[in-house]
Design a protein around this motif. Structure first.
Motif, PDB file in Angstrom:
ATOM      1  N   ARG A  10       0.823  -1.206   0.000  1.00  0.00           N
ATOM      2  CA  ARG A  10       0.000   0.000   0.000  1.00  0.00           C
ATOM      3  C   ARG A  10       0.856   1.254   0.000  1.00  0.00           C
ATOM      4  O   ARG A  10       0.532   2.248  -0.665  1.00  0.00           O
ATOM      5  CB  ARG A  10      -0.934  -0.004   1.215  1.00  0.00           C
ATOM      6  N   TYR A  11       1.954   1.187   0.776  1.00  0.00           N
ATOM      7  CA  TYR A  11       2.850   2.351   0.835  1.00  0.00           C
ATOM      8  C   TYR A  11       3.460   2.618  -0.540  1.00  0.00           C
ATOM      9  O   TYR A  11       3.524   3.766  -0.986  1.00  0.00           O
ATOM     10  CB  TYR A  11       3.953   2.106   1.859  1.00  0.00           C
ATOM     11  N   LEU A  12       3.904   1.523  -1.211  1.00  0.00           N
ATOM     12  CA  LEU A  12       4.489   1.694  -2.541  1.00  0.00           C
ATOM     13  C   LEU A  12       3.448   2.236  -3.521  1.00  0.00           C
ATOM     14  O   LEU A  12       3.759   3.104  -4.348  1.00  0.00           O
ATOM     15  CB  LEU A  12       5.046   0.361  -3.043  1.00  0.00           C
ATOM     16  N   LYS A  13       2.221   1.720  -3.418  1.00  0.00           N
ATOM     17  CA  LYS A  13       1.152   2.243  -4.277  1.00  0.00           C
ATOM     18  C   LYS A  13       0.907   3.717  -3.989  1.00  0.00           C
ATOM     19  O   LYS A  13       0.713   4.525  -4.903  1.00  0.00           O
ATOM     20  CB  LYS A  13      -0.139   1.450  -4.054  1.00  0.00           C
ATOM     21  N   PHE A  14       0.935   4.032  -2.661  1.00  0.00           N
ATOM     22  CA  PHE A  14       0.741   5.434  -2.270  1.00  0.00           C
ATOM     23  C   PHE A  14       1.852   6.312  -2.823  1.00  0.00           C
ATOM     24  O   PHE A  14       1.599   7.396  -3.361  1.00  0.00           O
ATOM     25  CB  PHE A  14       0.687   5.544  -0.750  1.00  0.00           C
ATOM     26  N   LYS A  15       3.116   5.822  -2.708  1.00  0.00           N
ATOM     27  CA  LYS A  15       4.246   6.608  -3.198  1.00  0.00           C
ATOM     28  C   LYS A  15       4.173   6.773  -4.717  1.00  0.00           C
ATOM     29  O   LYS A  15       4.498   7.836  -5.246  1.00  0.00           O
ATOM     30  CB  LYS A  15       5.577   5.948  -2.808  1.00  0.00           C
ATOM     31  N   ILE A  16       3.733   5.687  -5.399  1.00  0.00           N
ATOM     32  CA  ILE A  16       3.600   5.773  -6.856  1.00  0.00           C
ATOM     33  C   ILE A  16       2.535   6.801  -7.219  1.00  0.00           C
ATOM     34  O   ILE A  16       2.737   7.644  -8.102  1.00  0.00           O
ATOM     35  CB  ILE A  16       3.250   4.392  -7.448  1.00  0.00           C
ATOM     36  N   LYS A  17       1.395   6.717  -6.499  1.00  0.00           N
ATOM     37  CA  LYS A  17       0.332   7.693  -6.748  1.00  0.00           C
ATOM     38  C   LYS A  17       0.805   9.106  -6.423  1.00  0.00           C
ATOM     39  O   LYS A  17       0.525  10.051  -7.151  1.00  0.00           O
ATOM     40  CB  LYS A  17      -0.900   7.352  -5.902  1.00  0.00           C
ATOM     41  N   GLN A  18       1.525   9.199  -5.277  1.00  0.00           N
ATOM     42  CA  GLN A  18       2.024  10.513  -4.871  1.00  0.00           C
ATOM     43  C   GLN A  18       2.999  11.059  -5.909  1.00  0.00           C
ATOM     44  O   GLN A  18       2.925  12.242  -6.292  1.00  0.00           O
ATOM     45  CB  GLN A  18       2.716  10.404  -3.513  1.00  0.00           C
ATOM     46  N   ARG A  19       3.917  10.200  -6.362  1.00  0.00           N
ATOM     47  CA  ARG A  19       4.895  10.640  -7.352  1.00  0.00           C
ATOM     48  C   ARG A  19       4.195  10.993  -8.663  1.00  0.00           C
ATOM     49  O   ARG A  19       4.542  11.991  -9.321  1.00  0.00           O
ATOM     50  CB  ARG A  19       5.935   9.526  -7.576  1.00  0.00           C
ATOM     51  N   THR A  20       3.217  10.146  -9.036  1.00  0.00           N
ATOM     52  CA  THR A  20       2.461  10.430 -10.254  1.00  0.00           C
ATOM     53  C   THR A  20       1.738  11.760 -10.131  1.00  0.00           C
ATOM     54  O   THR A  20       1.715  12.570 -11.068  1.00  0.00           O
ATOM     55  CB  THR A  20       1.449   9.301 -10.515  1.00  0.00           C
ATOM     56  N   ARG A  21       1.162  11.969  -8.930  1.00  0.00           N
ATOM     57  CA  ARG A  21       0.456  13.225  -8.699  1.00  0.00           C
ATOM     58  C   ARG A  21       1.423  14.405  -8.750  1.00  0.00           C
ATOM     59  O   ARG A  21       1.115  15.451  -9.322  1.00  0.00           O
ATOM     60  CB  ARG A  21      -0.257  13.178  -7.348  1.00  0.00           C
ATOM     61  N   GLN A  22       2.617  14.202  -8.150  1.00  0.00           N
ATOM     62  CA  GLN A  22       3.610  15.272  -8.170  1.00  0.00           C
ATOM     63  C   GLN A  22       4.049  15.587  -9.603  1.00  0.00           C
ATOM     64  O   GLN A  22       4.208  16.759  -9.968  1.00  0.00           O
ATOM     65  CB  GLN A  22       4.826  14.871  -7.328  1.00  0.00           C
ATOM     66  N   LEU A  23       4.248  14.524 -10.396  1.00  0.00           N
ATOM     67  CA  LEU A  23       4.638  14.732 -11.786  1.00  0.00           C
ATOM     68  C   LEU A  23       3.521  15.427 -12.567  1.00  0.00           C
ATOM     69  O   LEU A  23       3.786  16.300 -13.401  1.00  0.00           O
ATOM     70  CB  LEU A  23       4.979  13.388 -12.446  1.00  0.00           C
ATOM     71  N   ARG A  24       2.280  15.002 -12.270  1.00  0.00           N
ATOM     72  CA  ARG A  24       1.155  15.635 -12.954  1.00  0.00           C
ATOM     73  C   ARG A  24       1.043  17.102 -12.566  1.00  0.00           C
ATOM     74  O   ARG A  24       0.836  17.972 -13.423  1.00  0.00           O
ATOM     75  CB  ARG A  24      -0.147  14.909 -12.596  1.00  0.00           C
ATOM     76  N   ILE A  25       1.224  17.367 -11.257  1.00  0.00           N
ATOM     77  CA  ILE A  25       1.169  18.751 -10.783  1.00  0.00           C
ATOM     78  C   ILE A  25       2.301  19.568 -11.390  1.00  0.00           C
ATOM     79  O   ILE A  25       2.111  20.708 -11.820  1.00  0.00           O
ATOM     80  CB  ILE A  25       1.234  18.799  -9.241  1.00  0.00           C
TER      81      ILE A  25
END
Length: 688
Positions: free
Chosen positions: A292-307
């Motif tokens: 879950r943490y890795l999924k969260f980090k991936i989502k977070q990183r994806t969100r950061q890249l999108r932002i």
């Protein structure tokens, strides 16, 4: 007692008969069977002084739990070991080191002994206990052992190594075996003995040691097992397989016969499986959490890249808008200038119309200059290469203008707009860059009005010590915590509408912050989300007295015929020269005789030939010789002759370079007569 012994013997005989009937050597390999056939005298060290583990019974026969296990192994592998009896435990260990015996029947594993023996899992365990005299103070913990107290232990027993490692300060004496140690404690020669609880009870009862008692059970146990010489791998394999072939029921029968605690294999203990289950569950939980943490980090990183992508796109869009706004802000006044210039060429215009059109052209020209100055200033904000133009201003008048500008706008939104002055009369006039101060205030007030739906906006200004302090308080929505760190950054707005409130340039509050920094000030803010924001602007205070404001006028004597002054205009552009000459000749306070030089070399020659020249207006960019070099040469010829640099370039570097070349002052093009007049007064009257 005799009846119990008979029952014990009977049970042992039954056990041996059952083991014989179940004898099976199939678990041994052919190589191992050949090894047993070849070695008919494998020696086992027996130390029969450790009842009930191994000892000589009343009938003079070897007895004890380890003897029963040894006989069971012999039955299983159909082999008879050669027993070697010892009376000294130290000799047992020495013979094992020198390979005089192949196996030790009973021994506890320690690090020191692992160098010459291979150990097998213990068959049972017995808690250790402390033995003291009955009349001695009770010792409940070995940490209570005093320096004057003595502990006795059997020489080279495993307990010696344990005690020396855990309690190095305890004084230890040595005895031959357990019985000798107990006898010395019983006699009072030593204060305490430590050994297996089962052995202690047996020896105390059998030898009638009435003066001693078991005082405390210790947290470590005696856990003995078999051990084989380290260099005999075949025998090691045979003993390992033999021990593994002993079933739990066989082990339990022997142990129960001697009333010991069975050492149950760890995998058969309920606690083991409980902990295994807990560990598996915990591991699964950890894996799930990591997943879950890795999924969260991936989502977070994806969100950061999108932002980041959105921010980059937004920044590009804002910069595009910025370029478009530049075009708009230049074209608007240019349309007025060109349009009315063409109208002036018509012959049927009245004098009144000509004057009106000239005013419009002049007005649009000034707006164009202001727009260009602002655009250049904004473009240089990142590098901070902005010209600071301090001027004398009336703070009360400035804020009165601010009040008039925003009063109607605030009223439309039902906002109570207040400007409060806390100045004394002597501090009204200051020296500061007015356009930059104005930009700071406009941006902050625009921001306050935009985000205040109702309530009030209060502007307070005062002077404390060496600072001008301006506070703009609003009762608006406040600033979100996530936006507080980036609110002053360039190109970081999250709303499209914000750019419209900052002069159409899309730079937001960063304009106010950058301008404050440039004039030596700073901006801070305090905010509560949903309650409002207070921006505080702190600027350096440079006072100007009212009498000083009129100094320039007083310095110019009002004569009917002003004294003639000879000046040189170094200017290669005909239009610029004509404009400057016209401005100078239209000043009633002066009567100028004007000379012109079209390049720097000619300016030097004229100054050298004409010693009556009182001041030089030096263009910086000229052919043949530029203004910097011409100024340096003129200053060598006439060091006291004032030289005023004039150029369309007005960066800090240009000003610094002109001053370093020898120029006495600097004025930007297009030249404003209101700025030029005080400079001329200062240098012309100074030289007369």
């Amino acid at each position: 007692m005799k009846l119990l012994k008979i029952i014990s013997l009977f049970i042992t005989i039954l056990l041996l008969l059952w083991a014989t009937s179940c004898s099976d050597t199939s678990f041994l390999s052919s190589k191992e069977k050949k090894y047993l056939a070849k070695h008919d005298s494998i020696k086992v060290a027996v130390f029969p002084y450790y009842p009930p583990y191994q000892f000589t019974n009343d009938q003079g026969e070897m007895d004890g739990i380890f003897v029963d296990f040894l006989e069971l192994i012999e039955q299983k592998i159909d082999y008879k070991f050669q027993r070697v009896y010892y009376t000294d435990w130290e000799k047992v260990l020495n013979d094992a080191k020198t390979n005089k015996v192949d196996m030790i029947l009973e021994i506890q594993q320690t690090k020191e002994k692992e160098s010459f023996l291979v150990f097998y899992p213990p068959l049972f365990e017995s808690k250790h206990a402390i033995v003291q005299r009955k009349d001695a103070p009770l010792i409940t913990n070995l940490k209570q052992f005093g320096k004057d107290q003595k502990l006795i232990l059997p020489y080279q027993y495993s307990i010696v190594e344990i005690i020396q490692k855990k309690y190095p300060n305890i004084t230890i004496g040595f005895g031959k075996d357990e019985l000798e140690c107990l006898q010395k404690v019983n006699s009072g020669e030593y204060d305490a003995y430590i050994g297996p609880k089962a052995v202690i009870k047996y020896l105390i009862t059998k030898n009638n040691l009435k003066q001693v008692r078991i005082s405390t059970e210790l947290p470590f146990s005696y856990s003995p097992g078999f051990a084989v010489a380290k260099n005999d791998t075949d025998l090691q394999s045979i003993i390992k397989k033999s021990l593994n072939s002993i079933s739990n029921s066989e082990k339990k029968l022997i142990i129960d016969n001697w009333l010991f605690n069975v050492v149950t294999p760890f995998y058969e203990k309920p606690n083991f499986w409980i902990w295994v289950t807990i560990s598996i569950v915990f591991l699964l939980i950890v894996i799930i959490l990591i997943n879950r943490y890795l999924k969260f980090k991936i989502k977070q990183r994806t969100r950061q890249l999108r932002i980041a992508k959105e921010k980059a796109e937004e920044s590009d869009r804002l910069k595009t808008n910025f370029i478009q706004n530049i075009s708009h802000e230049i074209r608007t006044p240019m349309n007025g200038i060109i349009g009315f210039s063409e109208l002036l060429q018509k012959e049927n215009l009245t004098l009144e119309e000509q004057r009106e059109f000239a005013k419009i052209i002049a007005k649009n020209s000034k707006e164009l200059i202001v727009s260009i100055d602002n655009i250049l200033e904004i473009a240089k904000l990142q590098t901070e290469k902005i010209t600071i133009k301090p001027e004398e201003i009336d703070l009360d008048a400035l804020f009165e203008t601010i009040y008039k500008k925003y009063q109607h706008k605030a009223k439309e939104k039902n906002i109570h707009f207040v400007v409060e002055s806390q100045l004394d009369k002597e501090a009204e006039h200051v020296l500061i860059d007015k356009p930059k101060l104005f930009k700071i205030l406009l941006n902050l007030i625009d921001n306050a009005i935009k985000f205040t739906k109702a309530g009030s906006i209060i502007i307070e200004y005062t002077i404390e010590s060496d600072s001008i302090i301006i506070k703009i308080k609003d009762s608006g929505i406040g600033i979100k915590k996530k936006d507080q760190e980036t609110i002053f950054n360039i190109f970081t707005q999250s709303e499209k509408e914000i750019s419209k409130n900052y002069g159409g340039l899309g730079l937001g509050l960063s304009i106010a912050k950058k301008n404050a920094d440039l004039i030596g000030g700073k901006i801070s803010f305090e905010t509560l989300e949903g309650q409002g924001t207070t921006f505080t602007v702190i600027l350096p205070f440079i006072p100007i007295s009212k009498t000083h404001l009129k100094t320039a006028e007083k310095q110019i004597p009002l004569k009917e015929k002003p004294e003639k002054h000879i000046i040189l205009i170094a200017e290669d552009g005909d239009v610029n020269f004509l404009f400057l000459k016209t401005v100078l000749t239209k000043m009633p306070e002066f009567n100028f005789v004007i000379h012109r030089a079209e390049n720097g070399r000619k300016a030097v020659d004229i100054c050298e030939e004409n010693t009556q020249i009182e001041l030089v207006l030096m263009d910086i960019k000229m052919p043949i010789m530029d203004g910097y070099e011409a100024t340096q040469k003129i200053k060598k010829i006439r060091p006291k002759l004032p030289v005023i640099a004039q150029t369309a370039y007005s960066t800090e570097e240009d000003i610094k370079k002109a001053i370093e070349a020898g120029c006495d002052d600097f004025i930007s093009k297009p030249i404003d007569k209101n700025v030029l007049k005080p400079i001329l007064s200062r240098f012309i009257f100074k030289t007369t």
